[in-house]
Design a protein around this motif. Structure first.
Motif, PDB file in Angstrom:
ATOM      1  N   UNK A  95       0.113  -2.288 -11.499  1.00 43.21           N
ATOM      2  CA  UNK A  95       1.195  -2.392 -11.986  1.00 43.21           C
ATOM      3  C   UNK A  95       2.114  -1.811 -10.888  1.00 43.21           C
ATOM      4  N   UNK A  96       2.025  -1.357  -9.893  1.00 42.33           N
ATOM      5  CA  UNK A  96       2.916  -1.095  -8.586  1.00 42.33           C
ATOM      6  C   UNK A  96       2.597  -2.564  -7.673  1.00 42.33           C
ATOM      7  N   UNK A  97       1.624  -3.023  -7.783  1.00 43.97           N
ATOM      8  CA  UNK A  97       1.036  -4.488  -7.256  1.00 43.97           C
ATOM      9  C   UNK A  97       2.090  -5.748  -7.270  1.00 43.97           C
ATOM     10  N   UNK A  98       1.686  -5.921  -9.528  1.00 45.80           N
ATOM     11  CA  UNK A  98       2.373  -7.014  -9.417  1.00 45.80           C
ATOM     12  C   UNK A  98       3.836  -6.733  -9.363  1.00 45.80           C
ATOM     13  N   UNK A 110      -0.867 -11.599  -8.858  1.00 39.74           N
ATOM     14  CA  UNK A 110      -1.177 -10.735 -10.015  1.00 39.74           C
ATOM     15  C   UNK A 110      -3.097 -10.925 -10.915  1.00 39.74           C
ATOM     16  N   UNK A 111      -3.371 -12.369 -10.537  1.00 40.64           N
ATOM     17  CA  UNK A 111      -4.751 -12.388 -11.480  1.00 40.64           C
ATOM     18  C   UNK A 111      -5.981 -11.560 -10.160  1.00 40.64           C
ATOM     19  N   UNK A 112      -4.869 -11.442  -8.480  1.00 42.75           N
ATOM     20  CA  UNK A 112      -6.050 -10.100  -7.500  1.00 42.75           C
ATOM     21  C   UNK A 112      -5.482  -9.211  -8.058  1.00 42.75           C
ATOM     22  N   UNK A 113      -4.809  -8.624  -8.534  1.00 40.36           N
ATOM     23  CA  UNK A 113      -4.077  -7.623  -9.320  1.00 40.36           C
ATOM     24  C   UNK A 113      -5.073  -6.801 -10.045  1.00 40.36           C
ATOM     25  N   UNK A 114      -5.516  -7.920 -10.979  1.00 39.49           N
ATOM     26  CA  UNK A 114      -5.782  -6.920 -12.321  1.00 39.49           C
ATOM     27  C   UNK A 114      -8.017  -7.438 -12.407  1.00 39.49           C
ATOM     28  N   UNK A 165       0.625  -1.312  -0.274  1.00 37.77           N
ATOM     29  CA  UNK A 165      -0.189   0.067   0.032  1.00 37.77           C
ATOM     30  C   UNK A 165       0.811   1.211   0.257  1.00 37.77           C
ATOM     31  N   UNK A 166       1.676   1.396   0.417  1.00 33.95           N
ATOM     32  CA  UNK A 166       2.469   2.126  -0.040  1.00 33.95           C
ATOM     33  C   UNK A 166       3.751   2.869  -0.701  1.00 33.95           C
ATOM     34  N   UNK A 167       3.768   1.700  -1.705  1.00 33.79           N
ATOM     35  CA  UNK A 167       4.187   1.628  -2.853  1.00 33.79           C
ATOM     36  C   UNK A 167       3.220   2.026  -3.458  1.00 33.79           C
ATOM     37  N   UNK A 168       2.205   1.767  -3.244  1.00 32.27           N
ATOM     38  CA  UNK A 168       1.040   2.197  -4.212  1.00 32.27           C
ATOM     39  C   UNK A 168       0.505   4.128  -4.072  1.00 32.27           C
ATOM     40  N   UNK A 169       0.544   4.195  -2.909  1.00 28.43           N
ATOM     41  CA  UNK A 169       0.143   5.840  -2.552  1.00 28.43           C
ATOM     42  C   UNK A 169       1.584   6.272  -3.069  1.00 28.43           C
TER      43      UNK A 169
END
Length: 422
Positions: free
Chosen positions: A136-139, A403-407, A33-37
Motif C-alpha cells: 500500500x505504501x508503495x502504491x 501497481x502490478x509490481x507492488x502486487x 524504501x524509506x517510506x515503507x520502513x
C-alpha cells in the motif's frame, strides 16, 4: 573612503537575512524504501500484529508449565462423647494432604507443539500485515508521483491555453479577428484552470493518504525521491511461480494453523488416557502420627471425549481445505498480477516508441501555424486535447506498471524486512 561602523552593521544584517542557510526550507526527500520502513515502524496495525506474537510466545510459556500441587490442611479439636475418666483429656488433630497431578507426557508435548504452531501462525500474520502495508505504501507513493505529474501536465496546458488567449486578445483589440474567438478562448482557459485545480487537489489527497498510512511519522512537507519511470525487475516467471506459494504469508499462516489443528487432535486423543494424581497424607493427633501415600487414577469409563476429538478432526479438515483453496487462489492472483504487469509494460513501450513525441510535435506545429494565421483556434485546441489524452494515458500506464509490481511483491512478501527492528 572609510566605511562607518553603521555601514558594517547594515552589511552584516543584509548578509544574515539574505543567506540561504537561514530561511531555506529543507524539504525531506524520501525514497520508496524509506517510506515503507517508516510506515512499517509506525503503523498501529503492524504494532498490534507484533503484539500478537508476544501473546503467542506467552502461550508457549503457559503450555510448558508443570501442574501445581494441591495442598489441603484440616485441623480441629476432639470432642468428648464420654466422660474424661473413660476417654482421657481432649486433644487437637491435624490432617495435611498433598495432591500432585502427573501429566500425560504425550498430551503435554502435543500442547506445547500446538502453542509453538500458534507462534508460527502469528508470525505469518505479522508478515502478511507488513507485506500488505508495504505494498500500500508503495502504491500510494507512486500515486502521489502520478498526481504530481498530472498537475504539472495540467499546469503546462493551462500556460499554453493562456498564451493562446493573450494572443487572441491582442488580435481582437487590433480588430483582426472577431470577439467570439476571445470568448471561446476564455472558456478554454477556465476549463484548463478547473482541471489544474482538480489536479492540485488530487496531489493533496494523495499526500494525505500517504501520511495516514505512515501514521504521520514522515514530515508533512516530504517529497518522494522516485519516479514513475523507475525500472521494474523480477526473476523469471517460472521462478516466481514456484516461489510465491511457498513464501506467501497467508499460505504460511494456514500451514501453521493446519499443524496446530493436527496437534490438537493428538492432544484430545491423549487426554483420553487415565489421569494420575500422586497423594501424600500426614495425620497427627495427641497419640499417633501417620504418613500415607497413594495414587488417584481418573478412568475415562463413560465418556472418552468423542465430541472434542471429532471437533478437532473437522477443524483440521476445514483448515486443510482452506489452505488448498488459498494456495490455488494465491497462484491465480499472481498470474493475474503478472498479466497486468505485462500489459502495462507493453502500453509503456507503445508510448515510449514515439507516440508522445509525435503528439508533442503536433502541438508545437499547430501552435506555430496558429501564430502565423495558418490554423484556427479549434485545430490548436484539438491537437492539445489529443496530446493531453496521450500523455495522461502514458502516466496511467506507468502507474499501472508500478501497481502490478507492488502486487507481485505483496504476494511474495518482498519488502525491506532488513530495515525493521524485530
Amino acid at each position: 573612503m572609510q566605511t562607518s561602523p553603521f555601514c558594517y552593521l547594515l552589511l552584516s544584517f543584509s548578509f544574515v537575512f539574505s543567506s540561504p542557510l537561514v530561511f531555506a526550507q529543507q524539504t525531506a526527500k524520501l525514497t520508496i524504501e524509506e517510506v515503507q520502513r517508516t510506515g512499517l515502524q509506525a503503523n498501529g496495525l503492524v504494532l498490534a500484529a507484533r503484539s500478537q506474537i508476544g501473546m503467542a510466545q506467552a502461550g508457549v510459556v503457559a503450555a510448558s508449565a508443570f501442574l501445581n500441587p494441591e495442598v489441603t490442611v484440616t485441623a480441629g479439636p476432639d470432642s468428648n462423647r464420654y466422660s474424661l475418666a473413660i476417654t482421657g483429656p481432649t486433644s487437637m488433630q491435624r490432617h495435611v494432604t498433598v495432591n500432585q497431578p502427573i501429566e500425560n507426557p504425550v498430551m503435554r508435548s502435543a500442547r506445547i507443539d500446538a502453542s509453538e504452531a500458534v507462534v508460527d501462525a502469528s508470525r505469518a500474520s505479522y508478515d502478511q500485515v507488513r507485506a500488505d502495508l508495504a505494498a500500500q505504501l508503495r502504491v500510494r507513493s507512486y500515486e502521489l508521483l502520478l498526481r504530481q505529474e498530472q498537475f504539472a501536465m495540467e499546469q503546462s496546458i493551462y500556460d499554453l491555453v493562456e498564451d493562446v488567449r493573450l494572443r487572441i486578445a491582442i488580435n481582437v483589440e487590433r480588430g483582426e479577428i472577431a470577439r467570439f474567438e476571445l470568448i471561446r478562448a476564455d472558456t478554454e482557459v477556465q476549463n484548463a484552470a478547473n482541471r489544474r485545480e482538480a489536479a492540485r487537489l488530487g496531489v493533496q489527497r494523495a499526500r494525505i493518504a500517504l501520511l495516514q498510512f505512515t501514521a504521520g511519522a514522515i514530515p508533512a512537507d516530504f517529497e518522494i525521491n522516485a519516479s514513475l519511470k523507475d525500472p521494474v525487475n523480477f526473476p523469471a516467471l517460472e521462478v516466481l511461480r514456484q516461489q510465491v506459494p511457498g513464501v506467501n504469508p497467508e499460505v504460511m499462516r494456514l500451514q501453521a494453523e493446519q499443524e496446530r489443528a493436527n496437534l490438537r487432535i493428538s492432544q484430545e486423543r491423549a487426554s483420553v488416557l487415565p489421569q494420575i494424581n500422586v497423594l501424600y497424607t500426614n495425620y497427627q493427633d495427641a497419640q499417633f502420627t501417620s504418613n500415607t501415600a497413594g495414587v488417584s487414577v481418573r478412568i475415562p469409563l463413560w465418556y472418552r471425549r468423542r465430541g472434542e476429538i471429532d471437533t478437532a478432526i473437522h477443524d483440521s479438515a476445514r483448515i486443510r481445505e482452506t489452505l488448498e483453496f488459498r494456495r490455488f487462489e494465491v497462484g491465480q492472483l499472481f498470474e493475474s498480477a503478472w498479466q497486468s504487469l505485462q500489459i502495462a509494460q507493453r502500453r509503456v513501450d507503445m508510448f515510449e516508441s514515439g507516440l508522445i513525441k509525435e503528439a508533442e510535435n503536433a502541438v508545437q506545429v499547430a501552435q506555430s501555424a496558429y501564430r502565423f494565421g495558418e490554423r484556427g483556434l479549434i485545430e490548436v485546441l484539438d491537437t492539445q486535447r489529443i496530446y493531453r489524452g496521450i500523455l495522461g494515458d502514458s502516466l496511467q500506464a506507468r502507474f499501472d506498471l508500478q501497481s502490478a509490481a507492488a502486487e507481485i511483491d505483496r504476494l511474495r512478501a518482498h519488502y525491506p524486512k532488513e530495515l525493521l527492528v524485530e
